[in-house]
Design an enzyme around this catalytic site. Structure first.
Site, PDB file in Angstrom:
ATOM      1  N   GLU A  67       0.816  -1.204   0.000  1.00 19.05           N
ATOM      2  CA  GLU A  67       0.000   0.000   0.000  1.00 19.05           C
ATOM      3  C   GLU A  67       0.855   1.261   0.000  1.00 19.05           C
ATOM      4  O   GLU A  67       0.503   2.268  -0.626  1.00 19.05           O
ATOM      5  CB  GLU A  67      -0.939   0.002   1.205  1.00 19.05           C
ATOM      6  CG  GLU A  67      -2.022  -1.056   1.167  1.00 19.05           C
ATOM      7  CD  GLU A  67      -1.553  -2.414   1.672  1.00 19.05           C
ATOM      8  OE1 GLU A  67      -2.366  -3.349   1.716  1.00 19.05           O
ATOM      9  OE2 GLU A  67      -0.357  -2.546   2.028  1.00 19.05           O
ATOM     10  N   ARG A 270       7.440 -12.873   0.924  1.00 16.50           N
ATOM     11  CA  ARG A 270       6.595 -11.683   1.098  1.00 16.50           C
ATOM     12  C   ARG A 270       6.882 -10.982   2.413  1.00 16.50           C
ATOM     13  O   ARG A 270       6.876  -9.745   2.480  1.00 16.50           O
ATOM     14  CB  ARG A 270       5.116 -12.116   1.035  1.00 16.50           C
ATOM     15  CG  ARG A 270       4.116 -11.000   1.336  1.00 16.50           C
ATOM     16  CD  ARG A 270       4.083  -9.999   0.224  1.00 16.50           C
ATOM     17  NE  ARG A 270       3.107  -8.946   0.487  1.00 16.50           N
ATOM     18  CZ  ARG A 270       3.352  -7.837   1.192  1.00 16.50           C
ATOM     19  NH1 ARG A 270       4.548  -7.637   1.716  1.00 16.50           N
ATOM     20  NH2 ARG A 270       2.403  -6.940   1.374  1.00 16.50           N
ATOM     21  N   LEU A 314      14.825  -5.430   1.615  1.00 17.78           N
ATOM     22  CA  LEU A 314      13.582  -4.675   1.457  1.00 17.78           C
ATOM     23  C   LEU A 314      13.769  -3.589   0.406  1.00 17.78           C
ATOM     24  O   LEU A 314      14.851  -3.014   0.278  1.00 17.78           O
ATOM     25  CB  LEU A 314      13.168  -4.050   2.792  1.00 17.78           C
ATOM     26  CG  LEU A 314      12.850  -5.024   3.929  1.00 17.78           C
ATOM     27  CD1 LEU A 314      12.542  -4.251   5.203  1.00 17.78           C
ATOM     28  CD2 LEU A 314      11.683  -5.927   3.568  1.00 17.78           C
ATOM     29  N   LEU A 341       0.810  -8.260  -9.464  1.00 15.05           N
ATOM     30  CA  LEU A 341       1.605  -8.636 -10.640  1.00 15.05           C
ATOM     31  C   LEU A 341       1.942  -7.439 -11.524  1.00 15.05           C
ATOM     32  O   LEU A 341       2.719  -7.548 -12.471  1.00 15.05           O
ATOM     33  CB  LEU A 341       0.884  -9.706 -11.458  1.00 15.05           C
ATOM     34  CG  LEU A 341      -0.510  -9.405 -12.014  1.00 15.05           C
ATOM     35  CD1 LEU A 341      -0.477  -8.570 -13.281  1.00 15.05           C
ATOM     36  CD2 LEU A 341      -1.251 -10.705 -12.281  1.00 15.05           C
ATOM     37  N   ILE A 342       1.368  -6.270 -11.217  1.00 13.17           N
ATOM     38  CA  ILE A 342       1.576  -5.091 -12.059  1.00 13.17           C
ATOM     39  C   ILE A 342       3.022  -4.630 -12.002  1.00 13.17           C
ATOM     40  O   ILE A 342       3.598  -4.226 -13.022  1.00 13.17           O
ATOM     41  CB  ILE A 342       0.616  -3.960 -11.626  1.00 13.17           C
ATOM     42  CG1 ILE A 342      -0.831  -4.411 -11.806  1.00 13.17           C
ATOM     43  CG2 ILE A 342       0.890  -2.686 -12.405  1.00 13.17           C
ATOM     44  CD1 ILE A 342      -1.844  -3.492 -11.158  1.00 13.17           C
TER      45      ILE A 342
END
Length: 428
Positions: A67, A270, A314, A341-342
């Site tokens: 985000e 992730r 990171l 996936l963008i």
């Protein structure tokens, strides 16, 4: 439902949160053993803030890393349209807060979003008195929304998405969540389907504005470094991008079936708190391992010969995508909804995804239609497809289609910024 039912649901929710506060703080302390930011500024988690601030900042909440990355495009557009704008950034995770620091300018503020009790939400809003609140994607907190309404703070949900699966869950908690949705001043939805579900959940005004993640620009220096790494390897690279718990073990099992000479397998989990866990899985599977955290700008000779790389850093996803020939989309091979996936497409990295992409269903279908991605039934089929695509002489065409797909859907940031700025109010 009657106001009485809504009031009872809200009261029960607040009481349960108060009872759960010790457990919440204990979990933060435990996570802080691996991510030190979780042990800092605990007073902010309870809505207590030191000193005084000038009211009227635009408050934007980006809970985590994804985000926050998407918010960067919106913040840039907001500053273009209103120079001198002051931003208050809030987060819920350490990765989000670390990434958010790079978006701050002089006069901006950063804090944790408080725990969603009425008192904490009230103290937070009274301290900062923002001109408008912007919640990124899916964040909707009942106590916070009620206190914002009481204090006259307009609330916008930007880049909003709501999968059918999440909508079904929300309907089971309608007495609590629907009043919160009705308190939103405006929802800026990613797709018509998202907008329809959010309207059904009670949002009074919904506009379909597109997806901010198409407006994310990968860092040129990271892309260049990733391509340099790939050129120096002399063998294909398959990336497991933003892998989730349960996927790495299955991936390593499927990887054993790949005929030698195998490509380099690059795994980027992730969640950073799982880096050591994944390293242990790789070594237990009998593979030689090199960790990104073990070198500086370029892989040493010892890393070049390793069978598996662990991307335990990171903010370097563009580097990993640029280094890879193809990416396996994390979260899509278990019932987790898939990851974004963008960003892969914007870096020119074709994607192989599993059956579970409900968190990004619209983008996944568009990528398939554009020839920028391929869908498979399970992880074993995904590994086979990725290895084949990495060696495909037509891979360059996949790269070009990926770049074209990402570029063709840009423009959401400017539209959302205009709508957000129109909602600003003088703080009380």
């Amino acid at each position: 439902m009657t106001p009485l039912v809504h009031g009872l649901a809200r009261g029960l929710y607040a009481a349960l949160l108060r009872l759960g506060l010790p457990l919440y703080l204990w979990r933060l302390w435990r996570r802080g053993a691996h991510e030190p930011w979780y042990r800092r500024a605990w007073n902010e988690r309870l809505g207590w803030h030191r000193g005084s601030v000038v009211p009227g900042a635009l408050w934007l909440h980006a809970v985590s890393l994804g985000e926050t990355r998407a918010a960067a495009a919106l913040i840039e557009a907001l500053r273009e349209q209103q120079p001198g704008l002051r931003i208050l950034l809030t987060h819920g995770t350490a990765t989000g807060r670390n990434a958010g620091r790079a978006l701050l300018r002089e006069g901006d503020l950063q804090a944790w979003l408080p725990y969603d009790t009425p008192g904490a939400a009230r103290r937070f809003l009274r301290h900062f008195r923002p001109s408008v609140g912007v919640l990124m994607e899916t964040e909707l907190w009942p106590s916070l929304m009620r206190e914002a309404e009481r204090m006259g703070v307009p609330m916008v949900m930007a880049n909003a998405r709501l999968s059918e699966r999440s909508a079904r869950r929300g309907r089971r908690l309608a007495a609590l969540l629907h009043p919160a949705a009705r308190r939103l001043t405006l929802v800026l939805a990613q797709t018509p389907d998202d907008g329809g579900r959010l309207s059904a959940a009670g949002a009074p005004q919904v506009l379909v504005s597109g997806n901010l993640k198409y407006d994310m620009t990968p860092a040129a220096d990271l892309l260049a470094r990733g391509r340099q790494w790939r050129a120096g390897l002399g063998r294909p690279v398959v990336l497991a991008a933003s892998s989730r718990e349960g996927e790495e073990a299955a991936l390593l099992s499927a990887w054993r079936a790949v005929a030698a000479p195998r490509p380099l397998l690059l795994i980027v989990p992730r969640h950073p708190q799982r880096f050591d866990e994944v390293a242990t899985l790789v070594q237990a599977a009998g593979h030689t391992l090199a960790r990104r955290s073990g070198w500086a700008d370029a892989p040493p000779a010892s890393a070049a010969g390793a069978e598996v790389w662990l991307g335990d850093s990171l903010g370097e996803m563009p580097l990993y995508y640029a280094c890879a020939d193809v990416a396996l989309l994390g979260g899509s091979f278990e019932r987790l909804g898939g990851q974004n996936l963008i960003e892969a497409a914007a870096c020119g990295c074709p994607v192989v995804m599993g059956p579970h992409t409900f968190n990004f269903a619209h983008a996944a279908e568009l990528a398939l239609d554009a020839g920028a991605a391929k869908r498979v039934d399970d992880l074993a089929a995904g590994v086979a497809a990725a290895v084949a695509l990495a060696a495909d002489p037509q891979r360059t065409a996949w790269v070009q289609r990926s770049l074209a797909f990402a570029a063709s859907h840009r423009g959401a940031a400017q539209q959302m910024a205009q709508q957000v700025l129109a909602q600003q109010r003088q703080p009380r």
